[in-house]
Design a protein around this motif. Sequence first.
Motif, PDB file in Angstrom:
ATOM      1  N   MET A  64      -0.393  10.990  22.584  1.00 28.59           N
ATOM      2  CA  MET A  64      -0.288  10.977  21.136  1.00 28.59           C
ATOM      3  C   MET A  64       0.474   9.721  20.713  1.00 28.59           C
ATOM      4  SD  MET A  64       1.379  13.650  18.397  1.00 28.59           S
ATOM      5  CE  MET A  64       0.532  15.000  19.116  1.00 28.59           C
ATOM      6  N   ARG A  65      -0.017   9.095  19.681  1.00 30.42           N
ATOM      7  CA  ARG A  65       0.659   7.926  19.117  1.00 30.42           C
ATOM      8  C   ARG A  65       1.348   8.362  17.840  1.00 30.42           C
ATOM      9  NH1 ARG A  65      -2.189   2.595  20.580  1.00 30.42           N
ATOM     10  NH2 ARG A  65      -3.263   3.188  22.467  1.00 30.42           N
ATOM     11  N   GLN A  66       2.520   7.761  17.584  1.00 32.40           N
ATOM     12  CA  GLN A  66       3.224   8.110  16.356  1.00 32.40           C
ATOM     13  C   GLN A  66       4.091   6.966  15.871  1.00 32.40           C
ATOM     14  OE1 GLN A  66       5.310  11.721  17.182  1.00 32.40           O
ATOM     15  NE2 GLN A  66       6.823  10.756  18.464  1.00 32.40           N
ATOM     16  N   ASP A  67       4.385   7.007  14.587  1.00 34.44           N
ATOM     17  CA  ASP A  67       5.234   6.021  13.940  1.00 34.44           C
ATOM     18  C   ASP A  67       5.932   6.728  12.784  1.00 34.44           C
ATOM     19  OD1 ASP A  67       6.412   3.570  13.310  1.00 34.44           O
ATOM     20  OD2 ASP A  67       4.687   2.855  12.159  1.00 34.44           O
ATOM     21  N   ALA A  68       7.117   6.293  12.471  1.00 31.95           N
ATOM     22  CA  ALA A  68       7.855   6.833  11.329  1.00 31.95           C
ATOM     23  C   ALA A  68       8.510   5.667  10.602  1.00 31.95           C
ATOM     24  CB  ALA A  68       8.918   7.829  11.788  1.00 31.95           C
ATOM     25  N   PHE A  69       8.545   5.759   9.294  1.00 33.24           N
ATOM     26  CA  PHE A  69       9.155   4.702   8.505  1.00 33.24           C
ATOM     27  C   PHE A  69       9.688   5.285   7.207  1.00 33.24           C
ATOM     28  CE2 PHE A  69       4.557   4.687   8.530  1.00 33.24           C
ATOM     29  CZ  PHE A  69       4.194   4.736   7.202  1.00 33.24           C
ATOM     30  N   HIS A  70      10.589   4.544   6.570  1.00 35.25           N
ATOM     31  CA  HIS A  70      11.265   4.997   5.361  1.00 35.25           C
ATOM     32  C   HIS A  70      11.185   3.898   4.308  1.00 35.25           C
ATOM     33  CE1 HIS A  70      12.944   7.923   8.129  1.00 35.25           C
ATOM     34  NE2 HIS A  70      13.304   6.902   8.883  1.00 35.25           N
ATOM     35  N   PHE A  71      11.111   4.326   3.060  1.00 36.14           N
ATOM     36  CA  PHE A  71      11.067   3.397   1.942  1.00 36.14           C
ATOM     37  C   PHE A  71      11.970   3.917   0.834  1.00 36.14           C
ATOM     38  CE2 PHE A  71       6.793   2.957   3.812  1.00 36.14           C
ATOM     39  CZ  PHE A  71       6.764   1.594   4.026  1.00 36.14           C
ATOM     40  N   PRO A  72      12.482   3.010  -0.009  1.00 34.07           N
ATOM     41  CA  PRO A  72      13.181   3.497  -1.205  1.00 34.07           C
ATOM     42  C   PRO A  72      12.184   4.244  -2.092  1.00 34.07           C
ATOM     43  CG  PRO A  72      13.186   1.067  -1.100  1.00 34.07           C
ATOM     44  CD  PRO A  72      12.423   1.563   0.073  1.00 34.07           C
ATOM     45  N   ALA A  73      12.646   5.212  -2.819  1.00 29.70           N
ATOM     46  CA  ALA A  73      11.775   6.009  -3.685  1.00 29.70           C
ATOM     47  C   ALA A  73      11.473   5.224  -4.968  1.00 29.70           C
ATOM     48  CB  ALA A  73      12.405   7.363  -3.997  1.00 29.70           C
ATOM     49  N   LEU A  74      10.660   4.199  -4.807  1.00 24.59           N
ATOM     50  CA  LEU A  74      10.261   3.321  -5.906  1.00 24.59           C
ATOM     51  C   LEU A  74       8.744   3.222  -5.943  1.00 24.59           C
ATOM     52  CD1 LEU A  74      12.725   0.371  -5.127  1.00 24.59           C
ATOM     53  CD2 LEU A  74      13.011   2.151  -6.875  1.00 24.59           C
ATOM     54  N   ASN A  75       8.199   2.959  -7.120  1.00 25.87           N
ATOM     55  CA  ASN A  75       6.750   2.822  -7.238  1.00 25.87           C
ATOM     56  C   ASN A  75       6.199   1.735  -6.321  1.00 25.87           C
ATOM     57  OD1 ASN A  75       6.379   4.892  -9.119  1.00 25.87           O
ATOM     58  ND2 ASN A  75       6.782   3.535 -10.838  1.00 25.87           N
ATOM     59  N   THR A  76       6.954   0.665  -6.110  1.00 21.27           N
ATOM     60  CA  THR A  76       6.489  -0.433  -5.252  1.00 21.27           C
ATOM     61  C   THR A  76       6.343   0.000  -3.793  1.00 21.27           C
ATOM     62  OG1 THR A  76       8.770  -1.189  -5.032  1.00 21.27           O
ATOM     63  CG2 THR A  76       7.422  -2.269  -6.710  1.00 21.27           C
ATOM     64  N   SER A  77       6.988   1.070  -3.404  1.00 19.25           N
ATOM     65  CA  SER A  77       6.906   1.552  -2.024  1.00 19.25           C
ATOM     66  C   SER A  77       5.549   2.157  -1.690  1.00 19.25           C
ATOM     67  CB  SER A  77       8.004   2.581  -1.758  1.00 19.25           C
ATOM     68  OG  SER A  77       9.273   1.961  -1.851  1.00 19.25           O
ATOM     69  N   VAL A  78       4.794   2.550  -2.702  1.00 21.64           N
ATOM     70  CA  VAL A  78       3.478   3.154  -2.463  1.00 21.64           C
ATOM     71  C   VAL A  78       2.571   2.150  -1.756  1.00 21.64           C
ATOM     72  CG1 VAL A  78       1.439   4.176  -3.541  1.00 21.64           C
ATOM     73  CG2 VAL A  78       3.735   4.745  -4.403  1.00 21.64           C
ATOM     74  N   ALA A  79       2.500   0.939  -2.258  1.00 18.10           N
ATOM     75  CA  ALA A  79       1.652  -0.093  -1.644  1.00 18.10           C
ATOM     76  C   ALA A  79       2.146  -0.445  -0.246  1.00 18.10           C
ATOM     77  CB  ALA A  79       1.596  -1.334  -2.523  1.00 18.10           C
ATOM     78  N   GLU A  80       3.455  -0.494  -0.059  1.00 21.93           N
ATOM     79  CA  GLU A  80       4.016  -0.789   1.265  1.00 21.93           C
ATOM     80  C   GLU A  80       3.645   0.306   2.266  1.00 21.93           C
ATOM     81  OE1 GLU A  80       8.192  -2.088   1.420  1.00 21.93           O
ATOM     82  OE2 GLU A  80       8.058  -2.243  -0.759  1.00 21.93           O
ATOM     83  N   ALA A  81       3.735   1.553   1.862  1.00 23.96           N
ATOM     84  CA  ALA A  81       3.387   2.669   2.752  1.00 23.96           C
ATOM     85  C   ALA A  81       1.906   2.617   3.105  1.00 23.96           C
ATOM     86  CB  ALA A  81       3.741   3.998   2.094  1.00 23.96           C
ATOM     87  N   ARG A  82       1.077   2.356   2.116  1.00 26.13           N
ATOM     88  CA  ARG A  82      -0.369   2.271   2.341  1.00 26.13           C
ATOM     89  C   ARG A  82      -0.688   1.166   3.359  1.00 26.13           C
ATOM     90  NH1 ARG A  82      -1.774   2.458  -2.934  1.00 26.13           N
ATOM     91  NH2 ARG A  82      -1.626   0.216  -3.088  1.00 26.13           N
ATOM     92  N   GLN A  83      -0.058   0.011   3.199  1.00 25.95           N
ATOM     93  CA  GLN A  83      -0.303  -1.103   4.112  1.00 25.95           C
ATOM     94  C   GLN A  83       0.195  -0.804   5.520  1.00 25.95           C
ATOM     95  OE1 GLN A  83      -2.173  -3.900   3.498  1.00 25.95           O
ATOM     96  NE2 GLN A  83      -1.971  -4.091   5.705  1.00 25.95           N
ATOM     97  N   ARG A  84       1.363  -0.180   5.630  1.00 25.84           N
ATOM     98  CA  ARG A  84       1.912   0.154   6.949  1.00 25.84           C
ATOM     99  C   ARG A  84       0.987   1.122   7.691  1.00 25.84           C
ATOM    100  NH1 ARG A  84       7.435   0.305   9.255  1.00 25.84           N
ATOM    101  NH2 ARG A  84       7.123   1.301  11.256  1.00 25.84           N
ATOM    102  N   VAL A  85       0.484   2.129   6.988  1.00 24.69           N
ATOM    103  CA  VAL A  85      -0.427   3.102   7.596  1.00 24.69           C
ATOM    104  C   VAL A  85      -1.714   2.408   8.041  1.00 24.69           C
ATOM    105  CG1 VAL A  85      -1.908   5.093   7.065  1.00 24.69           C
ATOM    106  CG2 VAL A  85       0.523   5.144   6.491  1.00 24.69           C
ATOM    107  N   LEU A  86      -2.281   1.570   7.194  1.00 28.07           N
ATOM    108  CA  LEU A  86      -3.508   0.863   7.546  1.00 28.07           C
ATOM    109  C   LEU A  86      -3.311  -0.016   8.778  1.00 28.07           C
ATOM    110  CD1 LEU A  86      -6.437   0.054   6.962  1.00 28.07           C
ATOM    111  CD2 LEU A  86      -5.523  -1.739   5.469  1.00 28.07           C
TER     112      LEU A  86
END
Length: 133
Positions: A1-23
């Motif tokens: 199984m592969r896995q990754d975990a990451f954290h972002f500040p709870a800001l609207n700009t974090s949505v795009a960062e999370a999307r890019q990290r997952v991709l």
Amino acid sequence: MRQDAFHFPALNTSVAEARQRVLTRLREWGIDEVACDDAQLVVSELVTNAVRHTDSEKVSCQLRVSRVVVRIEVADQGDAPTEPRVRRSGTDEESGRGLLLVGALSREWGVRPDDSGHGRVVWADLPHGRHPH
């Protein structure tokens, strides 16, 4: 199984960062493009909900890939007055359809309290295929 975990500040700009990290991570792991696209949409909806509807300072995302499923978990720190649930939006409303989309793209999804007892985790399991290497 592969896995990754990451954290972002709870800001609207974090949505795009999370999307890019997952991709980026799913592509590194050889996950098919349809599942990558679906995962981006799901993480976008879940992070957006955590940012908009909780009083969190940070949002955490965990990504796990098994043989046939991509699991996305988004944890918040907040105490929202209600549990995330699908709601029916009017045709002229611009928001409110996110969990309908999550449900349509996922094998299943749900909500559970986070391990700390503060906040919650919203998770979704998405089917995937792998590119042959």
